[in-house]
Scaffold this motif. Sequence first.
Motif, PDB file in Angstrom:
ATOM      1  N   TYR A  13      13.391  -5.523 -11.894  1.00 37.68           N
ATOM      2  CA  TYR A  13      12.182  -5.158 -12.113  1.00 37.68           C
ATOM      3  C   TYR A  13      11.276  -6.187 -12.580  1.00 37.68           C
ATOM      4  CZ  TYR A  13      14.603  -0.768 -12.282  1.00 37.68           C
ATOM      5  OH  TYR A  13      15.198   0.676 -11.719  1.00 37.68           O
ATOM      6  N   GLN A  27       0.864  -2.641  -4.254  1.00 33.94           N
ATOM      7  CA  GLN A  27       1.610  -2.215  -2.919  1.00 33.94           C
ATOM      8  C   GLN A  27       1.690  -3.537  -1.972  1.00 33.94           C
ATOM      9  OE1 GLN A  27       2.661   0.945  -2.325  1.00 33.94           O
ATOM     10  NE2 GLN A  27       3.767  -0.218  -0.841  1.00 33.94           N
ATOM     11  N   GLN A  66       4.535  -5.189  -3.088  1.00 35.93           N
ATOM     12  CA  GLN A  66       5.983  -4.606  -2.989  1.00 35.93           C
ATOM     13  C   GLN A  66       6.018  -4.553  -1.382  1.00 35.93           C
ATOM     14  OE1 GLN A  66       7.775  -3.248  -5.482  1.00 35.93           O
ATOM     15  NE2 GLN A  66       9.304  -3.454  -3.671  1.00 35.93           N
ATOM     16  N   ASP A  67       5.234  -4.459  -0.632  1.00 34.21           N
ATOM     17  CA  ASP A  67       5.404  -4.321   0.942  1.00 34.21           C
ATOM     18  C   ASP A  67       5.750  -5.723   1.319  1.00 34.21           C
ATOM     19  OD1 ASP A  67       4.303  -1.781   1.221  1.00 34.21           O
ATOM     20  OD2 ASP A  67       2.451  -2.523   2.003  1.00 34.21           O
ATOM     21  N   ASP A 115       9.528  -5.841   0.430  1.00 30.81           N
ATOM     22  CA  ASP A 115      10.406  -4.664   1.232  1.00 30.81           C
ATOM     23  C   ASP A 115      10.540  -5.523   2.595  1.00 30.81           C
ATOM     24  OD1 ASP A 115      10.421  -3.144  -0.777  1.00 30.81           O
ATOM     25  OD2 ASP A 115       8.606  -1.782  -0.065  1.00 30.81           O
ATOM     26  N   LYS A 127      11.179  -4.896  -7.459  1.00 26.86           N
ATOM     27  CA  LYS A 127      10.402  -3.831  -7.572  1.00 26.86           C
ATOM     28  C   LYS A 127       9.473  -4.007  -8.784  1.00 26.86           C
ATOM     29  CE  LYS A 127       9.742   1.286  -8.393  1.00 26.86           C
ATOM     30  NZ  LYS A 127       9.163   1.438  -7.162  1.00 26.86           N
ATOM     31  N   CYS A 128       8.342  -4.046  -8.375  1.00 26.41           N
ATOM     32  CA  CYS A 128       6.898  -4.466  -9.307  1.00 26.41           C
ATOM     33  C   CYS A 128       6.578  -3.073 -10.071  1.00 26.41           C
ATOM     34  CB  CYS A 128       5.679  -4.827  -8.636  1.00 26.41           C
ATOM     35  SG  CYS A 128       4.421  -5.204  -9.952  1.00 26.41           S
TER      36      CYS A 128
END
Length: 529
Positions: free
Chosen positions: A164, A202, A205-206, A209, A216-217
């Motif tokens: 996190y 996002q 996070q992208d 990913d 995970k932000c």
Amino acid sequence: MPAISAHQSDDAQSVLDTIGRQLTITDEHLVEITKAFVDEFQLGLNNYGKDMAMMCVILFDLYATRVSSDPSSPTFVPGVPDGSEKGTFLALDLGGTNLRVCEVVLNGDKTFSLTQKKFKVSETLKQGEATALFDYIADSVDAFLTSHAKTDYNNGQGSGDAVYLGFTFSFPVEQTALAKGKILTWTKGYAAKNAVGNDVVQLLQDAFDRKHMHVKCIALVNDTVGTLLTRAYIAGGALIGAIFGTGTNGAYVEEISNLKKLAGTAAAKGEHMIINCEWGAFNNSRTHLPITPYDNTVDRLSINPKYQTFEKFISGMYLGEIVRLIAVSLVDAVPHPLLFKGKSTAALNKHYGLDTSFMSQVEEAWIGEDHSEDAYELPPLGSDWDESKLNAKVVPKLQRLKEIVATTLEYKLEEVSYRDAAILRWLSELVANRSAVLSGVAVAAVLVQTGRGRLPGDTTTPLKGQNDTLGVGVDGSLVEHYPNYQKKMRHSVRVIVGEQVEKRVDIGLAKDGSGVGAALCALQALKHL
């Protein structure tokens, strides 16, 4: 060299007196500026689309007990830190030349430890595609997890639990939840394409990913909010967080009932919320700040003319340039030059060639070790000096000033007179003092806005928490290192809200606020995942 202000007068002292008046703000004017500041607070709290509308960026409700089950509603996070929090979290800080990845260990006793690594952000990344910038950020986090983290995160990859992360993003955003914020504009030399208008969390996070990283932000925070939270953690509470360094901004705790623009929304059901002020944009209309020709030149030649007006008056990025512009105008004065016998250098002519650290150096040299009254005795700066008749106690100070001026501006030592050195020192004091008292205006305006202070002449508005300590967490090179900066700030606060309130203002450094604050936000968010 772009045209700047110059002077035409046979009276040197008159020219210097005019500059002194231009850069000095009376107590009455400080109060008027504060009134305008509070008015812009009201505009921002009640409406979208104003210069300081980012004031009403929704961060999180501080005291809510509700956690929404509706994924379309913001999740509210309880509790300003009080120093008892424990945990280990990653923090990411993007705000300037460097990207900083940190591992923060909160010890639960108002102390913390921090491991960090800085990664340089190239101009190509700043100006290129947003995907390239955020891929680089993800790669940097991966590198940190592999080689610097003290905790085994399995390199942030594999099938284990997520790592996190809290993200300090020091650019204007419209934040609608703890981990959701639309980029409004780039500043600080960034102009990454296809980022503005998108959710920065996002985008990050992208990137994680795409690289199959189990990171995970879960929290997005501005550096000023981070400063507020960090001060609250190490001091047991805080009302305001502020940056007074290369740039300036503030955050504070506001009652949600004062945010009229939130009426009828889910956010309005809480009690308090942290507001990211973006006060660098105060008075972009240029109607209340005491603008000089030098301020106009700084603004006109900046990358964002007519924007961030307040920031250009007080932040470290601009103060040295203001002093340089005034110095050049004195070199070019007619019929007789008032500095360096009319001689300039490449260093003096260079745009942003004079750093605010120079001002700090000359102030420190002038203060010196001898604090007796006659150690500061000088003839009028506009007069012709007979250096042989100067007070013996002031000569060592002037000699040190002369050396600093000659070295920084690339003059030969013999080309700089004691009077030249004294004028540069005086200009530095004027510009820095204006910066400090205006910084005090920002703090005092928050006190007035939150009901902790009253403007002069107001005897009817009730004061809240009349026995409370008013915690102000600060960070930045000016407030930490510039001689007497905080003292001058306090003078301004005292003028505006009175001595009884000013005495209760506890201004304290919140170092590493952008890292620790992001970790604290991540901790609070994690409780409700």
